[in-house]
Enzyme design. Structure first.
Site, PDB file in Angstrom:
ATOM      1  N   SER A 173       3.390   8.183  -3.668  1.00  0.00           N
ATOM      2  CA  SER A 173       3.371   6.731  -3.513  1.00  0.00           C
ATOM      3  C   SER A 173       3.323   6.056  -4.886  1.00  0.00           C
ATOM      4  CB  SER A 173       2.200   6.315  -2.618  1.00  0.00           C
ATOM      5  OG  SER A 173       2.289   4.967  -2.241  1.00  0.00           O
TER       6      SER A 173
ATOM      7  N   ASP B  28       9.104   5.269   6.861  1.00  0.00           N
ATOM      8  CA  ASP B  28       8.449   4.711   5.686  1.00  0.00           C
ATOM      9  C   ASP B  28       9.303   3.560   5.170  1.00  0.00           C
ATOM     10  OD1 ASP B  28       7.210   4.148   3.271  1.00  0.00           O
ATOM     11  OD2 ASP B  28       7.490   6.143   2.411  1.00  0.00           O
TER      12      ASP B  28
ATOM     13  N   HIS C 176       4.730   7.153   5.725  1.00  0.00           N
ATOM     14  CA  HIS C 176       4.243   7.055   4.350  1.00  0.00           C
ATOM     15  C   HIS C 176       2.826   7.632   4.271  1.00  0.00           C
ATOM     16  CE1 HIS C 176       4.286   5.351   0.297  1.00  0.00           C
ATOM     17  NE2 HIS C 176       2.991   5.134   0.472  1.00  0.00           N
TER      18      HIS C 176
END
Length: 315
Positions: free
Chosen positions: A153, A251, A281
């Site tokens: 991320s 995501d 995600h």
């Protein structure tokens, strides 16, 4: 493919966003409360806390040695958390799994968080630790062959930016970059990537939350179009390290990660783009206990060993 049923169960328990202002301190405390005790974590040969002395200052690191050996590849890991969450503890299990599967000595970076340290504070810490790891290679048992960087991320943002910054500085020791569902475009436009619309709601990370989540990092006045803020904005991607880009089907950030991988390939960089169907995600951090998602660590090991790099990229 629909969302994995085990992920769906967890998502069904999450409260709907209420639009209230984010409270970093409270959110960090909530994360910390879910960290398992040390005796319940994956055992390794050694796990040691240390301090890396860098031009950005002293940076706490945690060093994971998977097994006793004469030398190791090094993997420097940057945890995720939208630049204001996450810690050495919240992502300890990710670092342990990376060490176990790759056989590398993993150095997890406790970089400064926003809003206390907005851009470029965390990035400078991450870059400084990579340079420190190379300088301390002898004491770390580095084999001199693999010096990889990885992040999930926002940690993937840092990994991509560190790779670019190192290239521009003439520091050519980084051999691999691993980007787990990276955030690469902080210049948010819901219509720029189809996944922003397709996965806007109901999958944990919601498109409407991206701007407020990342606002803390940008409070310094950082320009979202700057390539060290949004690595996808970099014009010339040639000469960067070989890349593994792992994305999740459900995501909002899926398409920017895959586009970045294709652009790396077009620039002559060896790239593997791997989409995990049924995943959302954060699945590497939150759902790696599911066997098909734990495979991301095994795929990382294959990549570092040269088995996963292919001559093309997923269209």
């Amino acid at each position: 493919m629909t969302i994995h049923p085990e992920i769906a169960k967890v998502l069904s328990t999450l409260p709907a966003p209420d639009g209230a202002p984010l409270d970093p301190a409270a959110m960090r405390a909530g994360e910390a409360a879910h960290v398992p005790p040390a005796d319940q974590r994956l055992p390794l040969h050694a796990v040691d806390d240390a301090t890396a002395v860098t031009p950005a200052g002293e940076v706490p690191v945690r060093i994971y040695t998977p097994a006793e050996a004469e030398s190791y590849g090094l993997l420097v890991y940057f945890h995720g958390g939208a630049f204001f969450l996450g810690s050495l503890d919240t992502h300890d299990h990710v670092a342990r799994s990376l060490a176990k599967e790759t056989g590398c000595k993993v150095i997890s970076v406790g970089y400064r968080l926003a809003p206390e340290a907005a851009f470029p504070g965390g990035l400078e810490d991450c870059y400084g630790v990579v340079r420190w790891a190379a300088e301390q290679g002898r004491s770390l048992g580095w084999d001199g062959r693999i010096l990889a960087i990885a992040g999930d991320s926002s940690g993937g943002t840092f990994a991509a930016a560190v790779a670019a910054k190192a290239h521009d500085d003439g520091f050519d020791r980084i051999t691999h970059q691993i980007l787990f569902y990276p955030s690469l475009d902080l210049d948010f436009d819901e219509d720029r990537y189809p996944s922003m619309r397709e996965n806007a709601e109901g999958y944990g990370l919601e498109t409407a939350g991206l701007r407020p989540f990342n606002a803390f990092y940008l409070e310094s006045g950082a320009e979202p179009t700057h390539p060290l803020v949004s690595p996808i904005k970099r014009n010339d991607l040639s000469g960067l390290p070989a890349a593994l880009v792992i994305t999740a089907e459900h995501d909002p950030l899926r398409d920017e990660g895959e586009l970045y991988g294709r652009r790396l390939y077009e620039a002559g960089v060896a790239v593997t783009i791997s989409r995990y169907d049924g995943a959302n995600h954060g699945f590497v951090q939150n759902f790696s206990w599911i066997p098909e998602f734990y495979r991301a660590f095994e795929e990382t090991a294959d990549f570092l060993n040269g088995a996963a790099v292919n001559p093309g990229a997923r269209p």
